[in-house]
Design a protein around this motif. Sequence first.
Motif, mmCIF file in Angstrom:
data_model
loop_
_atom_site.group_PDB
_atom_site.id
_atom_site.type_symbol
_atom_site.label_atom_id
_atom_site.label_comp_id
_atom_site.label_asym_id
_atom_site.label_seq_id
_atom_site.Cartn_x
_atom_site.Cartn_y
_atom_site.Cartn_z
ATOM 1 N N ALA A 1 0.826 -1.206 0.000
ATOM 2 C CA ALA A 1 0.000 0.000 0.000
ATOM 3 C C ALA A 1 0.866 1.264 0.000
ATOM 4 N N LYS A 2 1.943 1.244 0.768
ATOM 5 C CA LYS A 2 2.791 2.441 0.883
ATOM 6 C C LYS A 2 3.591 2.708 -0.386
ATOM 7 N N LEU A 3 3.979 1.649 -1.092
ATOM 8 C CA LEU A 3 4.764 1.821 -2.309
ATOM 9 C C LEU A 3 3.916 1.748 -3.578
ATOM 10 N N GLY A 4 2.662 1.392 -3.435
ATOM 11 C CA GLY A 4 1.784 1.305 -4.600
ATOM 12 C C GLY A 4 2.185 0.191 -5.551
ATOM 13 N N ILE A 5 2.517 -0.982 -4.996
ATOM 14 C CA ILE A 5 2.974 -2.104 -5.818
ATOM 15 C C ILE A 5 2.135 -3.345 -5.520
ATOM 16 N N GLU A 6 2.343 -4.376 -6.332
ATOM 17 C CA GLU A 6 1.620 -5.639 -6.172
ATOM 18 C C GLU A 6 2.408 -6.608 -5.287
ATOM 19 N N ALA A 7 1.729 -7.640 -4.841
ATOM 20 C CA ALA A 7 2.340 -8.605 -3.919
ATOM 21 C C ALA A 7 3.504 -9.365 -4.552
ATOM 22 N N ASN A 8 3.502 -9.498 -5.897
ATOM 23 C CA ASN A 8 4.560 -10.265 -6.573
ATOM 24 C C ASN A 8 5.731 -9.391 -7.035
ATOM 25 N N GLU A 9 5.774 -8.132 -6.592
ATOM 26 C CA GLU A 9 6.856 -7.223 -6.967
ATOM 27 C C GLU A 9 7.857 -7.130 -5.808
ATOM 28 N N PRO A 10 9.047 -7.718 -5.961
ATOM 29 C CA PRO A 10 10.002 -7.763 -4.846
ATOM 30 C C PRO A 10 10.543 -6.385 -4.480
ATOM 31 N N VAL A 11 10.960 -6.268 -3.217
ATOM 32 C CA VAL A 11 11.512 -5.011 -2.697
ATOM 33 C C VAL A 11 12.813 -5.297 -1.968
ATOM 34 N N TYR A 12 13.659 -4.277 -1.901
ATOM 35 C CA TYR A 12 14.799 -4.328 -1.000
ATOM 36 C C TYR A 12 14.303 -4.023 0.411
ATOM 37 N N ASN A 13 14.793 -4.776 1.359
ATOM 38 C CA ASN A 13 14.517 -4.550 2.769
ATOM 39 C C ASN A 13 15.862 -4.228 3.420
ATOM 40 N N ILE A 14 16.077 -2.951 3.761
ATOM 41 C CA ILE A 14 17.400 -2.482 4.168
ATOM 42 C C ILE A 14 17.336 -1.855 5.554
ATOM 43 N N LEU A 15 18.188 -2.321 6.432
ATOM 44 C CA LEU A 15 18.370 -1.674 7.733
ATOM 45 C C LEU A 15 19.819 -1.218 7.812
ATOM 46 N N ARG A 16 20.023 0.107 7.952
ATOM 47 C CA ARG A 16 21.384 0.659 7.991
ATOM 48 C C ARG A 16 21.603 1.498 9.243
ATOM 49 N N LEU A 17 22.777 1.355 9.810
ATOM 50 C CA LEU A 17 23.203 2.234 10.883
ATOM 51 C C LEU A 17 24.075 3.314 10.264
ATOM 52 N N ARG A 18 23.657 4.569 10.408
ATOM 53 C CA ARG A 18 24.437 5.696 9.910
ATOM 54 C C ARG A 18 25.200 6.291 11.095
ATOM 55 N N GLN A 19 26.492 6.421 10.927
ATOM 56 C CA GLN A 19 27.346 6.954 11.988
ATOM 57 C C GLN A 19 27.890 8.320 11.587
ATOM 58 N N LEU A 20 27.937 9.223 12.537
ATOM 59 C CA LEU A 20 28.481 10.557 12.322
ATOM 60 C C LEU A 20 29.758 10.689 13.144
ATOM 61 N N ASP A 21 30.863 10.897 12.449
ATOM 62 C CA ASP A 21 32.175 10.983 13.101
ATOM 63 C C ASP A 21 32.428 9.777 13.998
ATOM 64 N N GLY A 22 32.039 8.608 13.511
ATOM 65 C CA GLY A 22 32.321 7.356 14.200
ATOM 66 C C GLY A 22 31.350 6.970 15.298
ATOM 67 N N LYS A 23 30.329 7.794 15.543
ATOM 68 C CA LYS A 23 29.371 7.514 16.614
ATOM 69 C C LYS A 23 27.995 7.188 16.033
ATOM 70 N N PRO A 24 27.250 6.242 16.649
ATOM 71 C CA PRO A 24 25.908 5.913 16.161
ATOM 72 C C PRO A 24 25.041 7.164 16.087
ATOM 73 N N PHE A 25 24.357 7.336 14.957
ATOM 74 C CA PHE A 25 23.617 8.573 14.721
ATOM 75 C C PHE A 25 22.163 8.308 14.345
ATOM 76 N N ILE A 26 21.956 7.573 13.265
ATOM 77 C CA ILE A 26 20.603 7.328 12.766
ATOM 78 C C ILE A 26 20.467 5.862 12.363
#
Length: 239
Positions: free
Chosen positions: A114-139
């Motif tokens: 629903a959020k991407l406006g796609i069908e059930a048979n359309e694959p997606v990337y599922n990505i979890l990333r840790l963004r660090q700022l100057d070596g420290k956990p940020f986002i």
Amino acid sequence: MQKKYEYVADVIKQRIFDQTYPPKMLLPKQSEFAKEFDVSKITVKKALDGIAREGLIYKKSGLGTYVLGNTLINKRSDAPANAFNGLYNQQGADHVTSRAIKFSIDFPTADIQAKLGIEANEPVYNILRLRQLDGKPFILEHTYMPIKLVPDLSNEILEKSIYDYIHHVLKLQFGGAYRKIHANLPDANDIKYLNADKTTPILEVEQIVWLTNGKNIEYSTSRNLYDARSYTVVDLNDI
């Protein structure tokens, strides 16, 4: 390699910071900047648009562009709420590192469909990333993107900038985004990767981004500790 508009923006921002261009000053015309930097007026406009999103300058219809200055409530880690250039460009490549915690290809749930406006048979990337700022956990970013719109995504790209890949390699442009910014409670990932405790407030940005052709290219959430980052808006009364 730094792009021309980025170089122009950096020089103008430095002039604002060192008061060469003091607050309330009317900036030179775009044609004057274009001549000085030996670039097109389109390049100058792109540079000024980015500086405006950071809240350092503002445009008055029929009058020109004025310096707002570096407001005292701003922090370096803050981000414009309407930015489209991503953390890598906002904070600088020398300061941001990214680590892919999860990178998989899945079929979308009903909610993601629903959020991407796609069908059930359309694959997606599922990505979890840790963004660090100057070596420290940020986002902590959790992103879903349709594979058909963002082909050949790799770990190497995830370690740098997905948005740069979309804009400069795939030659796609964002048409807009709907963003919801709200407070939340920490979950297990916040505790593990952001060093939150069980009562640390979390600031979350939930967004859907679409392309100029109207297709949704991203659904994501970005979470950070309540005191790590804020989102800014420059609101002008141009009446």
